[in-house]
Every structure is written in structure tokens, then in C-alpha cells.
Design an enzyme around this catalytic site. Structure first.
Site, mmCIF file in Angstrom:
data_model
loop_
_atom_site.group_PDB
_atom_site.id
_atom_site.type_symbol
_atom_site.label_atom_id
_atom_site.label_comp_id
_atom_site.label_asym_id
_atom_site.label_seq_id
_atom_site.Cartn_x
_atom_site.Cartn_y
_atom_site.Cartn_z
ATOM 1 N N ASP A 31 -0.132 6.335 5.981
ATOM 2 C CA ASP A 31 0.382 5.226 6.782
ATOM 3 C C ASP A 31 -0.382 5.150 8.101
ATOM 4 O O ASP A 31 -0.684 6.169 8.715
ATOM 5 C CB ASP A 31 1.885 5.423 7.045
ATOM 6 C CG ASP A 31 2.557 4.145 7.515
ATOM 7 O OD1 ASP A 31 3.381 3.595 6.759
ATOM 8 O OD2 ASP A 31 2.246 3.674 8.628
ATOM 9 N N ASN A 88 12.076 0.555 1.708
ATOM 10 C CA ASN A 88 12.729 -0.461 2.525
ATOM 11 C C ASN A 88 12.738 -1.780 1.757
ATOM 12 O O ASN A 88 11.734 -2.159 1.149
ATOM 13 C CB ASN A 88 11.993 -0.616 3.859
ATOM 14 C CG ASN A 88 12.037 0.655 4.699
ATOM 15 O OD1 ASN A 88 13.043 1.356 4.691
ATOM 16 N ND2 ASN A 88 10.954 0.951 5.400
ATOM 17 N N HIS A 101 6.424 -0.502 -1.872
ATOM 18 C CA HIS A 101 5.775 0.761 -1.505
ATOM 19 C C HIS A 101 6.834 1.814 -1.268
ATOM 20 O O HIS A 101 7.905 1.535 -0.733
ATOM 21 C CB HIS A 101 4.888 0.600 -0.264
ATOM 22 C CG HIS A 101 5.552 -0.104 0.879
ATOM 23 N ND1 HIS A 101 5.735 -1.474 0.887
ATOM 24 C CD2 HIS A 101 6.100 0.361 2.013
ATOM 25 C CE1 HIS A 101 6.353 -1.814 2.003
ATOM 26 N NE2 HIS A 101 6.595 -0.727 2.712
HETATM 27 P P1 AMP Z 1 7.788 -1.267 5.471
HETATM 28 O O1 AMP Z 1 8.386 -1.431 6.835
HETATM 29 O O2 AMP Z 1 8.643 -0.437 4.565
HETATM 30 O O3 AMP Z 1 7.382 -2.591 4.853
HETATM 31 O O4 AMP Z 1 6.499 -0.394 5.681
HETATM 32 C C1 AMP Z 1 5.207 -0.919 5.848
HETATM 33 C C2 AMP Z 1 4.337 0.225 6.279
HETATM 34 O O5 AMP Z 1 2.990 -0.140 6.106
HETATM 35 C C3 AMP Z 1 4.527 0.626 7.744
HETATM 36 O O6 AMP Z 1 4.925 1.982 7.819
HETATM 37 C C4 AMP Z 1 3.142 0.397 8.335
HETATM 38 O O7 AMP Z 1 2.802 1.329 9.324
HETATM 39 C C5 AMP Z 1 2.243 0.488 7.103
HETATM 40 N N1 AMP Z 1 0.970 -0.194 7.198
HETATM 41 C C6 AMP Z 1 0.755 -1.481 7.572
HETATM 42 N N2 AMP Z 1 -0.545 -1.771 7.528
HETATM 43 C C7 AMP Z 1 -1.177 -0.646 7.102
HETATM 44 C C8 AMP Z 1 -2.542 -0.304 6.845
HETATM 45 N N3 AMP Z 1 -3.536 -1.190 7.024
HETATM 46 N N4 AMP Z 1 -2.815 0.952 6.426
HETATM 47 C C9 AMP Z 1 -1.832 1.856 6.253
HETATM 48 N N5 AMP Z 1 -0.527 1.587 6.461
HETATM 49 C C10 AMP Z 1 -0.210 0.361 6.897
#
Ligand code: AMP
Length: 115
Positions: A31, A88, A101
Site C-alpha cells: 500500500d 472496505n 481489494h
Molecule cells: P480502500 O480505502 O479500502 O478503498 O483502500 C484503498 C487503498 O489503496 C488505500 O489504502 C490506499 O493507500 C491504496 N492505494 C491507492 N493508490 C495506490 C497506489 N498507487 N499504490 C498502492 N496503494 C494505493
């Protein structure tokens, strides 16, 4: 054609990520904004928007994702101290990226209930 999600772009190597596991159905990467010393995202290559919008035909893929948690947690040395898996879903669930995810969090004591 619909715009690719950020996770599809990572899978297609259009944007960089620290990928630690990949097979024909899914990939796992770190992440970008870790909430624990280890914070991984396990993502299906097929676009499933969220866990609350799966189809019966996704059953095998969903099982595959869950079964990969053991492999990845062992690969990353997380089995002994434990870890948490989080999905989530939607606004109240705190979902930001509309592409299913699994968060795999480890490396510190996690509290319950979550915030
Ligand atoms: P959610 O809030 O469950 O939709 O989680 C989305 C996650 O994606 C968050 O923890 C972000 O930090 C992560 N995220 C967003 N963009 C990227 C990226 N380019 N590379 C890695 N993680 C990401």
C-alpha cells in the site's frame, strides 16, 4: 470502454507499485500509504467493484484470493505474530478505490474495534 481503475493500471504496469506476489488471477503489492509496518493489498486482475457486488460466477476467484492469504503471509513472515485482513465496502466501509481489494495488515498490535 470504461476508464481503468488504479489497480488495473498497476496490474498492467502502467503505474509503478512494489509487487510482492502475482499469478494469473491476482496480484499483491505494498500500500502506498501504509497503516501498519506491513500493509499489503491483494487485488483480483478481473474488475470486481466491491465485495457487496460479486456474482455467483466470482466464487472460485474469491476463494482463490482468500487461499492466497496463507501463501503471502508465510512468504512475508507474518504467520507467527499474526495479521489482519480487511475489506472496505462502500461509503461507511471507508472504500476509496472501486476495485475489490483485501488489505493485509501486520507488524504491530492492531486494536479492536477499528475506528
Ligand atoms: P480502500 O480505502 O479500502 O478503498 O483502500 C484503498 C487503498 O489503496 C488505500 O489504502 C490506499 O493507500 C491504496 N492505494 C491507492 N493508490 C495506490 C497506489 N498507487 N499504490 C498502492 N496503494 C494505493
Amino acid at each position: 470502454m470504461a476508464e481503468k481503475t488504479i489497480f488495473q493500471k498497476i496490474a498492467d504496469r502502467e503505474i509503478p507499485a512494489d509487487i510482492i506476489y502475482e499469478d494469473d488471477q491476482c496480484l499483491c503489492f505494498r500500500d502506498i500509504a501504509p497503516q501498519a509496518p506491513v500493509h499489503l493489498l491483494l487485488v483480483p486482475k478481473k474488475l470486481i467493484t466491491r465485495i457487496g457486488e460479486t456474482e455467483t460466477s466470482d466464487q472460485s476467484l474469491l476463494g482463490h484470493l482468500l487461499s492466497r492469504i496463507r501463501f503471502i503471509s508465510e512468504q512475508e513472515g507474518l504467520s507467527a505474530d499474526g495479521f489482519r485482513v480487511v475489506i472496505n465496502n462502500g461509503k461507511h466501509g471507508g472504500e476509496a478505490v472501486p476495485h475489490l481489494h483485501l488489505h493485509l495488515l501486520a507488524g504491530r498490535q492492531l486494536v479492536w474495534p477499528p475506528g
